[in-house]
Design an enzyme around this catalytic site. Structure first.
Site, short mmCIF file in Angstrom:
data_model
loop_
_atom_site.label_atom_id
_atom_site.label_comp_id
_atom_site.label_asym_id
_atom_site.label_seq_id
_atom_site.Cartn_x
_atom_site.Cartn_y
_atom_site.Cartn_z
N HIS A 72 31.52 29.35 41.34
CA HIS A 72 32.25 29.55 39.81
C HIS A 72 33.55 28.36 39.77
CE1 HIS A 72 30.39 33.18 38.97
NE2 HIS A 72 30.82 34.17 39.17
N LYS A 107 31.09 35.55 33.98
CA LYS A 107 30.14 36.61 33.60
C LYS A 107 29.03 35.28 32.46
CE LYS A 107 29.64 40.21 34.29
NZ LYS A 107 28.70 40.04 35.33
N SER A 127 32.65 40.71 29.39
CA SER A 127 32.38 41.10 30.02
C SER A 127 33.02 41.13 31.28
CB SER A 127 31.42 39.84 29.51
OG SER A 127 30.04 40.94 31.36
#
Length: 290
Positions: free
Chosen positions: A103, A43, A133
């Site tokens: 990620h 995010k 988020s």
């Protein structure tokens, strides 16, 4: 009723349960000459920077950027859910050079990326907006554990007990090695403030030159509104068993400072305390408003 899998663990990093089950294939993955890695804590503008990079490589040709959904054009390395090809399967079927999304933390990223001297673009975002988020994303993505209340998720986030672990470790570890490797470290807040300036940084990093009118096209095509309305970037092509956009849209607001609409004063103070503690001793700093 949707059964949400618990988090898995890879080398001490909490990760989405089904992703952890495919970890052997992630470790075996071989980067290729010219591959570009986009890495972020979740995010933090991953889809945004992915679309920018793909458009740069296509010389701003919008039609070529419509050749597939963003997750097909920039496959997600560690992605793995039942009945869908894994990120490693998708990537292994594409000849390098590829643009790859991840990620993963510095410690868990396969060494192959360093061995092949791959360029890495890392984007970091302030923890308060990330937290908000990420909370909404966990609500709408059934492959994540149930986030509970906002307060409960906030506490899990502070303790690093969410997928991909500690935000502060993630952003600091990538910051520490940015000059030792071929890494462009960007900030989401800078991208919001002056997207043209940041796109030029990406162009320079990728040793590309494009005429001003093409850069303008890329700017227009990668605005939040354009990407929110674009079925190739808004993830509406993903089944609701993976992302249920009736709960929360994948592309929600794309702003800096939305955290002010979610935090109580005491919650904000707790995050400030966490931030001060975690960022002491580093020259890395974030803006919470633009």
């Amino acid at each position: 009723m949707v059964v949400r899998p618990p988090l898995g663990d890879v080398s001490g990093l909490p990760i989405v349960g089904p992703f952890a089950e495919n970890w052997a294939n992630v470790q075996k993955f071989q980067a290729g000459e010219g591959d570009v890695l986009i890495d972020t804590y979740p995010k933090s503008g991953t889809t945004w920077i992915s679309e920018i990079v793909d458009l740069i490589l296509q010389n701003g040709d919008k039609k070529k950027a419509q050749r597939g959904a963003i997750f097909e054009r920039v496959p997600f390395l560690e992605f793995a859910v039942p009945k869908i090809p894994t990120g490693t399967e998708v990537l292994n079927a594409i000849e390098p050079p590829r643009v790859i999304k991840s990620h993963l933390s510095v410690q868990t990223l396969p060494n192959t990326f360093w061995e092949k001297n791959c360029k890495v673009i890392y984007v970091a975002r302030n923890l308060k907006d990330v937290l908000v988020s990420y909370y909404h994303f966990n609500r709408m993505a059934p492959v994540f554990p149930d986030p509970g209340t906002f307060e409960e998720f906030l506490q899990s986030f502070i303790e690093g007990k969410v997928a991909y672990g500690s935000w502060s470790d993630h952003v600091k570890d990538w910051w520490k090695i940015r000059q030792e490797r071929d890494i462009l470290y960007l900030f989401y807040e800078d991208m919001l403030e002056d997207p043209r300036r940041e796109i030029m940084k990406v162009l320079n990093f990728m040793n590309k030159k494009l005429p001003d009118e093409i850069v303008e096209k890329i700017l227009k095509h990668t605005s939040f509104q354009a990407m929110k309305e674009n079925p190739k970037t808004n993830y509406t092509a993903i089944p609701s068993t993976i992302m249920d956009q009736s709960v929360s849209p994948f592309m929600r607001k794309g702003i800096c400072g939305d955290w002010k609409n979610h935090f109580t004063v005491s919650q904000s103070e707790r995050l400030d305390e966490y931030y001060q503690k975690e960022m002491s001793g580093t020259d890395l700093s974030f803006r919470f408003l633009v």
